[in-house]
Design an enzyme around this catalytic site. Structure first.
Site, short mmCIF file in Angstrom:
data_model
loop_
_atom_site.label_atom_id
_atom_site.label_comp_id
_atom_site.label_asym_id
_atom_site.label_seq_id
_atom_site.Cartn_x
_atom_site.Cartn_y
_atom_site.Cartn_z
N SER A 1 0.81 -1.22 0.00
CA SER A 1 0.00 0.00 0.00
C SER A 1 0.84 1.27 0.00
O SER A 1 0.31 2.37 0.06
CB SER A 1 -0.93 -0.01 1.22
OG SER A 1 -0.20 -0.22 2.41
N ASN B 1 -2.72 -2.72 12.86
CA ASN B 1 -4.17 -2.52 12.76
C ASN B 1 -4.64 -1.27 13.51
O ASN B 1 -5.44 -0.49 12.99
CB ASN B 1 -4.92 -3.76 13.27
CG ASN B 1 -4.65 -4.97 12.40
OD1 ASN B 1 -4.01 -4.85 11.35
ND2 ASN B 1 -5.12 -6.13 12.82
N THR C 1 -39.71 27.24 -11.43
CA THR C 1 -40.11 25.89 -11.01
C THR C 1 -40.26 25.12 -12.32
O THR C 1 -40.68 25.72 -13.33
CB THR C 1 -41.44 25.86 -10.23
OG1 THR C 1 -42.47 26.37 -11.09
CG2 THR C 1 -41.40 26.68 -8.95
N HIS C 2 -39.90 23.87 -12.36
CA HIS C 2 -39.90 23.06 -13.60
C HIS C 2 -39.04 23.72 -14.69
O HIS C 2 -39.31 23.55 -15.87
CB HIS C 2 -41.32 22.88 -14.13
CG HIS C 2 -42.34 22.51 -13.09
ND1 HIS C 2 -42.57 21.21 -12.71
CD2 HIS C 2 -43.13 23.29 -12.32
CE1 HIS C 2 -43.51 21.20 -11.77
NE2 HIS C 2 -43.85 22.45 -11.49
N SER D 1 -12.60 26.69 -27.84
CA SER D 1 -12.72 25.49 -28.67
C SER D 1 -11.59 25.50 -29.69
O SER D 1 -11.17 26.56 -30.16
CB SER D 1 -14.07 25.52 -29.39
OG SER D 1 -14.00 24.75 -30.58
N LYS E 1 -16.31 30.31 -29.43
CA LYS E 1 -16.72 29.63 -28.20
C LYS E 1 -15.97 30.06 -26.95
O LYS E 1 -14.77 30.28 -26.98
CB LYS E 1 -16.52 28.12 -28.36
CG LYS E 1 -17.45 27.52 -29.37
CD LYS E 1 -18.75 27.10 -28.75
CE LYS E 1 -18.74 25.61 -28.63
NZ LYS E 1 -19.94 25.09 -28.04
N ASN F 1 -16.30 28.28 -23.31
CA ASN F 1 -17.04 27.19 -22.68
C ASN F 1 -16.94 27.20 -21.16
O ASN F 1 -15.89 27.54 -20.61
CB ASN F 1 -16.52 25.84 -23.20
CG ASN F 1 -16.74 25.67 -24.68
OD1 ASN F 1 -17.72 26.19 -25.23
ND2 ASN F 1 -15.83 24.99 -25.34
N GLU G 1 -18.73 22.39 -15.83
CA GLU G 1 -19.03 21.06 -16.36
C GLU G 1 -18.20 19.98 -15.67
O GLU G 1 -18.69 18.89 -15.37
CB GLU G 1 -18.79 21.03 -17.88
CG GLU G 1 -19.83 21.84 -18.64
CD GLU G 1 -19.51 21.99 -20.12
OE1 GLU G 1 -18.62 21.29 -20.63
OE2 GLU G 1 -20.14 22.85 -20.76
N TYR H 1 -10.23 -6.72 12.03
CA TYR H 1 -9.56 -6.20 10.84
C TYR H 1 -9.56 -7.22 9.71
O TYR H 1 -9.37 -8.42 9.92
CB TYR H 1 -8.10 -5.81 11.16
CG TYR H 1 -7.37 -5.29 9.94
CD1 TYR H 1 -7.50 -3.95 9.55
CD2 TYR H 1 -6.60 -6.13 9.13
CE1 TYR H 1 -6.86 -3.47 8.41
CE2 TYR H 1 -5.97 -5.66 7.99
CZ TYR H 1 -6.11 -4.33 7.63
OH TYR H 1 -5.49 -3.86 6.51
N GLN I 1 -8.03 -1.99 3.48
CA GLN I 1 -6.97 -1.19 2.85
C GLN I 1 -7.52 -0.39 1.66
O GLN I 1 -6.96 0.63 1.28
CB GLN I 1 -5.84 -2.12 2.40
CG GLN I 1 -4.69 -1.43 1.69
CD GLN I 1 -3.48 -2.34 1.57
OE1 GLN I 1 -2.84 -2.66 2.57
NE2 GLN I 1 -3.16 -2.79 0.38
N LYS J 1 -8.34 3.66 1.48
CA LYS J 1 -7.46 4.81 1.29
C LYS J 1 -7.58 5.49 -0.07
O LYS J 1 -7.86 6.69 -0.15
CB LYS J 1 -6.02 4.42 1.57
CG LYS J 1 -5.85 4.27 3.04
CD LYS J 1 -4.65 3.55 3.50
CE LYS J 1 -4.99 3.00 4.86
NZ LYS J 1 -5.97 1.88 4.84
N1 ARG Z 1 -1.94 -1.31 4.69
C1 ARG Z 1 -2.83 -1.80 5.67
C2 ARG Z 1 -4.16 -1.07 5.54
O1 ARG Z 1 -4.21 -0.12 4.89
C3 ARG Z 1 -2.27 -1.56 7.03
C4 ARG Z 1 -2.70 -2.53 8.07
C5 ARG Z 1 -2.08 -3.85 7.83
N2 ARG Z 1 -2.44 -4.76 8.83
C6 ARG Z 1 -2.38 -6.06 8.61
N3 ARG Z 1 -2.72 -6.83 9.56
N4 ARG Z 1 -1.98 -6.54 7.46
O2 ARG Z 1 -5.16 -1.50 6.05
#
Ligand code: ARG
Length: 459
Positions: A23, A110, A155-156, A277, A283, A285, A290, A317, A322, A325
């Site tokens: 990660s 964890n 409205t509408h 454009s 144009k 834009n 958007e 856990y 993971q 993130k």
């Molecule tokens: N990279 C892990 C996460 O984002 C960290 C925790 C890892 N814990 C484990 N028991 N493998 O959740």
């Protein structure tokens, strides 16, 4: 490949498995939070007599030097580490030797990752809040400056009754104000510290969880270690609140896009906030509006993904978590970016007040007021409704506004009309007569503006 858990294994991790599992490419974002949490943890360990003061000093100095070196670019966070936690710990051991190996005493990745994510999110909630506040300041300024700029209310998407630009901006003020209060609620509810929950069942060390919570400016420790390491509710709440911010921004974008068309010409977006454009030279834009509207789907997507990721997870856990993130980081970046850009666009946008007022007149937005005039002169409302309907039909046929009818023309449809009808159906009168709380009349708006000024000053 630098891993924290090689002892039990006799074989190298497969390269594809390693990459799939790692990660570091995204959790490096919270190196600062990881170090901050570790400093609090060792400070507590030393106070509890689990580490010596000397070890604590060494570890803190080492962690601070890592932070400085990452910040000034001399230490690069590279993919040879599995995650940010391994990166920090390995570098600490490199720098200070054996004392560094004690950093992880009484802690699991964890509770560590649960803490880091909370610290990161908490910081970001404050940033989202201040971006929302900037938006509110721009809106309040527009509310103050445009109390007598008349425009059609719809409205509408059909012209309905006259309002003012001030009132229209005031509607968005209320939406973003609620968004801010949602941020505040989430912050308050999530602000309990998971550190010390261990892998899932606490630890056998005499940790002082209240102390670490205090050091990290939480309101206290979380109360169940299993929940602590597997709670991602606050992320779901934040994704939901950000989805609502995006929904508001997207509605506003849609209006800006409509107002910016050649047909409406209610606004002109500043050159700095529009694009051209490659083929059509004429144009200009509204790309920013958007894109904001478009990016809304991305934030909703993150909310759905997160809800789905969590729905089948047994306690406590699981690695599935993971996934939180990338989703949350992207949604936060997107929402913050959209808020900043939209606020900039709004601040520099020109409103064409003459066009807006003309449009309100030609859309018969004062028809209700013409009917009310008749009612005030003794005509039952249902009859008044019919008479004004005939006026409108007549005007459509002649291509004029109610205001442009002559007295003879009025009289021909109903003898009740007198000269004061012109004043009664002027945009100014139509709006000014609406002075109940929350209505567009100037006196009503001024009260709201005063209250909102006080709210912004107090926050
Ligand atoms: N990279 C892990 C996460 O984002 C960290 C925790 C890892 N814990 C484990 N028991 N493998 O959740």
């Amino acid at each position: 490949m630098a891993q924290l858990w090689g002892g039990r294994f006799t074989k190298e991790t497969d390269k594809l498995v390693y990459d799939f599992n790692a990660s570091i490419s995204f959790d490096q974002r919270f190196y600062e939070q990881d170090i901050r949490g570790s400093i609090a943890h060792v400070t507590m360990l030393a106070r509890q007599g689990i580490l010596t003061d000397e070890e604590k000093e060494q570890i803190i100095k080492g962690l601070e030097s890592i932070r400085t070196d990452v910040e000034n670019g001399t230490l690069k966070i590279t993919e040879e580490y599995e995650d940010i936690h391994s990166f920090v710990e390995a570098n600490l051991i490199d720098r200070i030797g054996d004392a560094g190996k004690k950093l992880h005493t009484g802690r699991s990745r964890n509770d560590q990752v649960a803490l880091d994510m909370k610290l990161y999110t908490r910081d970001e909630i404050l940033e989202l809040d201040s971006l929302l506040k900037e938006m509110l300041e721009v809106l309040l300024k527009l509310m103050k400056e445009n109390l007598e700029v008349y425009m059609p209310g719809f409205t509408h998407l059909q012209k309905a009754q006259p309002i003012t630009l001030s009132h229209h901006m005031g509607a968005y003020f209320e939406m973003f104000k609620r968004d801010r209060s949602r941020m505040k609620d989430i912050y308050k509810r999530m602000n309990l510290c998971p550190l010390g929950s261990g892998a899932l069942a606490g630890t056998t060390y005499p940790l002082d969880r209240e102390y670490t919570a205090e050091l990290l400016e939480f309101d206290g420790p979380t109360l169940n270690s299993m929940d602590s390491v597997s709670d991602r509710d606050y992320l779901i709440e934040l994704l939901s609140a950000m989805s609502t911010v995006m929904m508001h921004l997207s509605r506003f974008s849609e209006e800006v896009i409509i107002w910016n068309t050649n047909e409406y010409k209610f606004v002109e977006i500043d050159d700095a906030y529009s694009t051209g454009s490659s083929i059509m030279p004429q144009k200009k834009n509204p790309d920013i509006a958007e894109l904001v509207r478009g990016k809304t789907g991305r934030v909703y997507g993150a909310l759905m993904s997160m809800l789905t990721t969590m729905k089948g997870l047994p306690l406590a856990y699981n690695k599935d978590m993971q996934e939180d993130k990338e989703l949350v980081f992207d949604a936060i970046d997107t929402t913050k970016g959209c808020l900043a850009l939209f606020t900039g666009m709004l601040k520099t946008m020109k409103f064409n007040s003459a066009r807006m007022e003309e449009s309100a007149k030609h859309g018969f937005t004062n028809a209700t007021d013409a009917a009310d005039y008749l009612v005030n002169h003794g005509v039952p409302f249902r009859d008044a409704h019919g008479i004004v309907g005939r006026l409108v039909l007549y005007c459509i046929d002649k291509g004029i506004a109610l205001d442009n009818m002559s007295m003879e023309e009025f009289k021909a449809i109903s003898p009740v009309f007198e000269d004061d009808i012109y004043d009664a159906i002027s945009m100014k009168t139509c709006v000014e007569m609406r002075n109940t709380i929350g209505a567009p009349g100037k006196a009503a708006m001024e009260k709201v503006i005063k209250a909102e000024e006080e709210y912004l000053a107090a926050e």
